[in-house]
Design an enzyme around this catalytic site. Sequence first.
Site, PDB file in Angstrom:
ATOM      1  N   ARG A  14      40.923  49.639  31.069  1.00 21.30           N
ATOM      2  CA  ARG A  14      39.760  48.743  30.965  1.00 21.30           C
ATOM      3  C   ARG A  14      38.991  48.734  32.287  1.00 21.30           C
ATOM      4  O   ARG A  14      37.906  49.267  32.395  1.00 21.30           O
ATOM      5  CB  ARG A  14      40.224  47.319  30.582  1.00 21.30           C
ATOM      6  CG  ARG A  14      39.096  46.404  30.122  1.00 21.30           C
ATOM      7  CD  ARG A  14      38.304  45.757  31.224  1.00 21.30           C
ATOM      8  NE  ARG A  14      39.120  44.925  32.095  1.00 21.30           N
ATOM      9  CZ  ARG A  14      38.681  44.406  33.232  1.00 21.30           C
ATOM     10  NH1 ARG A  14      37.459  44.644  33.640  1.00 21.30           N
ATOM     11  NH2 ARG A  14      39.481  43.674  33.990  1.00 21.30           N
ATOM     12  N   ASP A  15      39.583  48.162  33.309  1.00 20.81           N
ATOM     13  CA  ASP A  15      38.867  47.990  34.583  1.00 20.81           C
ATOM     14  C   ASP A  15      38.545  49.334  35.209  1.00 20.81           C
ATOM     15  O   ASP A  15      37.454  49.541  35.752  1.00 20.81           O
ATOM     16  CB  ASP A  15      39.727  47.143  35.533  1.00 20.81           C
ATOM     17  CG  ASP A  15      38.891  46.395  36.550  1.00 20.81           C
ATOM     18  OD1 ASP A  15      37.717  46.751  36.727  1.00 20.81           O
ATOM     19  OD2 ASP A  15      39.417  45.461  37.187  1.00 20.81           O
ATOM     20  N   HIS A 213      41.937  43.429  43.747  1.00 23.94           N
ATOM     21  CA  HIS A 213      41.372  44.739  44.070  1.00 23.94           C
ATOM     22  C   HIS A 213      41.754  45.108  45.492  1.00 23.94           C
ATOM     23  O   HIS A 213      42.070  44.245  46.302  1.00 23.94           O
ATOM     24  CB  HIS A 213      39.846  44.703  43.903  1.00 23.94           C
ATOM     25  CG  HIS A 213      39.413  44.782  42.468  1.00 23.94           C
ATOM     26  ND1 HIS A 213      38.674  45.816  41.969  1.00 23.94           N
ATOM     27  CD2 HIS A 213      39.634  43.955  41.418  1.00 23.94           C
ATOM     28  CE1 HIS A 213      38.457  45.625  40.672  1.00 23.94           C
ATOM     29  NE2 HIS A 213      39.026  44.505  40.306  1.00 23.94           N
ATOM     30  N   CYS A 244      34.279  46.936  39.868  1.00 19.14           N
ATOM     31  CA  CYS A 244      33.403  46.112  39.043  1.00 19.14           C
ATOM     32  C   CYS A 244      31.998  46.678  39.151  1.00 19.14           C
ATOM     33  O   CYS A 244      31.422  46.722  40.225  1.00 19.14           O
ATOM     34  CB  CYS A 244      33.420  44.665  39.514  1.00 19.14           C
ATOM     35  SG  CYS A 244      32.231  43.648  38.630  1.00 19.14           S
ATOM     36  N   ASN A 253      41.294  48.767  41.798  1.00 27.25           N
ATOM     37  CA  ASN A 253      42.354  47.765  41.656  1.00 27.25           C
ATOM     38  C   ASN A 253      43.503  48.165  42.568  1.00 27.25           C
ATOM     39  O   ASN A 253      43.526  49.277  43.082  1.00 27.25           O
ATOM     40  CB  ASN A 253      42.888  47.758  40.213  1.00 27.25           C
ATOM     41  CG  ASN A 253      41.880  47.237  39.224  1.00 27.25           C
ATOM     42  OD1 ASN A 253      41.189  48.015  38.594  1.00 27.25           O
ATOM     43  ND2 ASN A 253      41.794  45.940  39.100  1.00 27.25           N
TER      44      ASN A 253
HETATM   45 ZN    ZN Z   1      38.736  43.915  38.296  1.00 26.95          ZN
END
Ligand code: ZN
Length: 318
Positions: A14-15, A213, A244, A253
């Site tokens: 996801r991230d 992060h 982000c 991350n």
């Molecule tokens: Zn994040």
Amino acid sequence: MSDIDILVSEVGPRDGLQSIKSIMPTEAKKAWIKAEADAGVPEIEVGSFVPPKLLPQLADTAEIVQYARTLPGLAVAALVPNFKGAENAVKAGAHKITLPLSVSETHSQANLKKTHEQVYDEVRKVVELLNTLPEDERPDFEGGLSTAFGCTLEGKVPESKVVECAVKMMELGCDEVGLSDTTGYANPAQLRRLIKLIRAEVGDDKLQGVHLHNTRGLGLANTIAALEEGITTVDASLGGLGGCPFAPGASGNIVTEDLVFMLDAMGLKTGIDLDKLLKVRDIVIAALPGEEMYGFTPDAGLPKGYGSGGEKGWGIAA
Ligand code: ZN
């Protein structure tokens, strides 16, 4: 959860994927998720239910959730920006959904195009929906507190504001809140303070997880601070893939491989086989040519004698 000490939640699919331009083929995502589940990773955030127009990288999230559900023992998590996303996540069968609230209202408006009040309305609707589901189909609902440690637009974010948002999310019916250092601004002292302040208001068991992060190299130092405050769930991304897209300069991350090595070496059980986890990188590297993968442990290799005899807590005094 009983046989592990710390729950490492993989958020790379996801991230990681939402922050890079390349689109990973659906089959490669499935192979990645399966390989991590096989390595013992207990929870994976597999995607985000955002409109495909905004994030084409995650357009296949529903299919990925459905696939991940077939992997035995894996908790399948997904991000949902709003009610519509939550509805789709429930339909796909996610075990856990997280709706992020940007504590910085400026960031919230720039990112989600929503004021806090508008986000709270979405949360209310999600809770109403979840309340109609039978207990065994109801996903766990986390209110994510993003930009909790600082904002690229507003700068400093008042700690009182973070606490206020946490209390509000719980009042609206979230099962728990999570702390997110979206921008990579956090430091260990700040983590300790914020965790204490929030837990004093919502209860220790309602704040269990942190999302950190490594933007300024403090990811693992921040993790230790969180663990010392009793945090038991830590997000990380394989190869540090991630960031982000709405927070310029925030990339990466904390690296799952380095996190697992650290926890393992400290004698904290994660249930993850680090040798197997390190091999998962090959899948991601092959599917994302040209994308940067980070991590000290993968570069340096495992220490001599690591894991011999199947002992956990390799690094603790013999
Ligand atoms: Zn994040």
